[in-house]
Design an enzyme around this catalytic site. Structure first.
Site, PDB file in Angstrom:
ATOM      1  N   GLU A 136       0.800  -1.226   0.000  1.00  0.00           N
ATOM      2  CA  GLU A 136       0.000   0.000   0.000  1.00  0.00           C
ATOM      3  C   GLU A 136       0.839   1.286   0.000  1.00  0.00           C
ATOM      4  OE1 GLU A 136      -2.546  -0.314   3.453  1.00  0.00           O
ATOM      5  OE2 GLU A 136      -0.926  -1.162   4.611  1.00  0.00           O
ATOM      6  N   SER A 188      -9.360   5.619   6.970  1.00  0.00           N
ATOM      7  CA  SER A 188      -9.966   5.194   8.230  1.00  0.00           C
ATOM      8  C   SER A 188      -9.005   5.458   9.382  1.00  0.00           C
ATOM      9  CB  SER A 188     -10.313   3.711   8.166  1.00  0.00           C
ATOM     10  OG  SER A 188     -11.459   3.519   7.374  1.00  0.00           O
ATOM     11  N   SER A 191      -1.535   7.531   8.351  1.00  0.00           N
ATOM     12  CA  SER A 191      -0.125   7.169   8.244  1.00  0.00           C
ATOM     13  C   SER A 191       0.669   8.378   7.772  1.00  0.00           C
ATOM     14  CB  SER A 191       0.076   6.005   7.273  1.00  0.00           C
ATOM     15  OG  SER A 191      -0.178   6.434   5.946  1.00  0.00           O
TER      16      SER A 191
END
Lengths: 371, 371
Positions: A136, A188, A191
């Site tokens: 990701e 949600s 980072s």
């Protein structure tokens, strides 16, 4: 691997905690001047289904037409990028839908990223889709580089973020944001990456607190049922002096005492400070509660960013992630907070395709990852 | 100013956002071998009222008898310190009560601190009480020095905080905590001071997020009506995998990918991650929601502390404030979090009189502040 438009339909998918973000690449010359092979017909069927509408009611999905980017390259081809989102809980329905609609899976290449890409691997593999997974953070970095390179007017910032009348969105040229910068993703959860070149990044921070806490609590304490309803409430609400206690309420003597810290009268001293009184709890308006929850998230994210700015000395911050979609309020709040805390030294940037970095990256990365 | 037991009744009061913390100094020789002057009689009446019971139902107040410290000095006198708390919203009732009970105000010296000390100045002055105000951070620093000096077994830490069976509370000697250290106060909100000597401190951080957010939201989403009920719920609850989404739930492939960051399977990835699903929202247990809210606050406070640790290099942290009263759960969580994030380098300390630092400091400071 080089891509043949007649042979494959390319989808980059980011399966997050709540939202699936899909980027579909539509080659310009799809099906023209060539024999309609089985896979080509599959590509055409998918294209026709995706581009024929902007809402996919069966799966609560939306194609954000204003975000479409035409004439962009992907390997040897040129085409358009289409941007679609739907709730992750609808994923089973999406897969079922492909069968129901007679949309064949053969010839479709999906590169998926995000936490859900591993959980749902089997479902895709059973469909005989060419399914790959990609990290990701890697996809996020590539996707961002691609967007900044190929999408005009992608990046912007807010001038005068705390003044409703003077506040202005200012687009910047693609070279305005220079390396290194901090890349803060609020989906949600949150980072924070330090990006030092188009290919080099390090995850340096994060928080479990993000959009899910805003939306989850909003749905628990207000009548809102989804993100748009929660945001609509928050936009109408006011948390200062209603749900949260501000310094100006505590009395001028206290304000004077604390003015050494340059705190303005509307500085929030105690989040949910008024919600300890049963009467005020009963009287609290849903819109004020929503606004307070939104302020809470921007406070938490803002503090984590401040920490990373101090730790790295890097003063350019790019905020991405679906939390910022249709959410100018959070963008302005977070810009104002960084400005206040850093005394103007930190610059906060945003991008138009804020939620789609990783999905674009998955598309771009598709020939680099193993099947 | 030196103190005469026959002439004054000394009260240190910290009027916070939600709780009033009161420290009453009872001189050992009050009223003995001396003529009962008007003020002396006032002192005796106050003493008899305060020490005759441990709950003051009229004002929802509690005297925490287990916290009483006997035989301590205050200026030229020796006496006992008594610790009382009541909700700030009852302050008017307390003032009314003094009149009703025939407790005369003359001869009473109150040094007050906290944000409420300025707001309520007039009420006290109208009573002819000798009323003074003192800065909340100064009183906190003096109160802490006094408590560590005069209260045996005041300071402690938790060994094995994340292992319920092996976890142990370990008291330390008064010289165990050395300068410099970070003093983190979590009441309704949060403040962080760098303390470099018994008299030198600097406010270096803070957050509007603290106990008020925990309690306010708990009362909004659970049947809890006060802090004790909210804590009782949280103790029975479990947020991991019910309200919050943990990394272990996302699939072993994802866990493996992220294990490079040394995240354990029960690491919270998304706070309130399960609350986006309407079905799970409906099924959420109040105790799990309370536990998740508690974890949210310790996460926010813990992150702010981590930031200050990095900024100062100081690795001893003392946590105080009413949020930690009857709240071993938060103390263990915050110890475990600091331990995890710093890889064991940060030591977290607590004190027995966690909520009363500023009230004790107000008492100690009473002869230094102007009336």
């Amino acid at each position: 691997m080089s891509v043949n438009a007649d042979e494959t339909t390319l989808l980059g998918v980011d399966l997050g905690n709540s939202l699936a973000k899909v980027v579909y690449f539509e080659p310009e010359k799809l099906g023209e001047n060539c024999h309609l092979s089985a896979s080509n017909s599959s590509s055409k069927a998918i294209r026709d289904y995706i581009t024929s509408k902007t809402t996919y009611d069966e799966v609560d999905g939306v194609r954000e037409e204003s975000l479409t980017i035409p004439g962009v390259p992907l390997n040897d081809l040129t085409g358009s990028l289409h941007f679609i989102r739907f709730p992750v809980i609808e994923l089973d329905t999406v897969i079922g839908l492909m069968k129901t609609k007679g949309l064949p899976a053969k010839g479709i290449t999906i590169t998926a990223t995000g936490m859900g890409s591993y959980v749902n691997r089997k479902d895709f593999e059973e469909m005989e889709v060419d399914y790959r997974t990609a990290d990701e953070f890697t996809t996020q970095a590539s996707g961002l580089v691609y967007l900044l390179q190929h999408s005009p007017k992608e990046c912007y910032y807010f001038e005068n973020p705390s003044n409703e009348e003077l506040c202005r969105k200012v687009h910047v040229e693609k070279d305005h944001l220079t390396y290194p910068y901090l890349l803060v993703t609020v989906g949600s959860a949150t980072s924070i990456c330090l990006v030092t070149s188009p290919k080099d990044f390090t995850v340096i921070g994060g928080s479990s607190i993000g959009g899910a806490m805003f939306l989850g609590l909003c749905c628990l304490v207000t009548p809102a049922k989804n993100f748009d309803e929660a945001m609509a409430l928050a936009k109408r609400g006011n948390h200062k002096g209603t749900v949260d206690k501000v310094i100006g309420e505590v009395g001028s003597e206290y304000l004077q005492l604390r003015s050494g810290y340059k705190l303005p009268p509307d500085f929030v001293l105690v989040s949910f400070g008024h919600m300890l009184d049963p009467e005020q709890r009963k009287a609290a308006k849903p819109e004020d509660l929503a606004r307070s929850l939104l302020a809470t998230i921007t406070t938490v994210v803002g503090a984590a960013v401040g920490d990373s700015v101090r730790a790295t000395g890097v003063k350019q911050v790019l905020f991405v992630g679906s939390f910022f979609g249709n959410n100018d309020l959070a963008k302005k709040q977070i810009t104002a907070m960084q400005h206040f805390v850093s005394q103007g030294a930190v610059n906060s940037f945003f991008i138009e395709h804020e939620g789609y970095c990783s999905a674009v990256g998955a598309l771009v990365e598709h020939d680099k990852v193993k099947a």
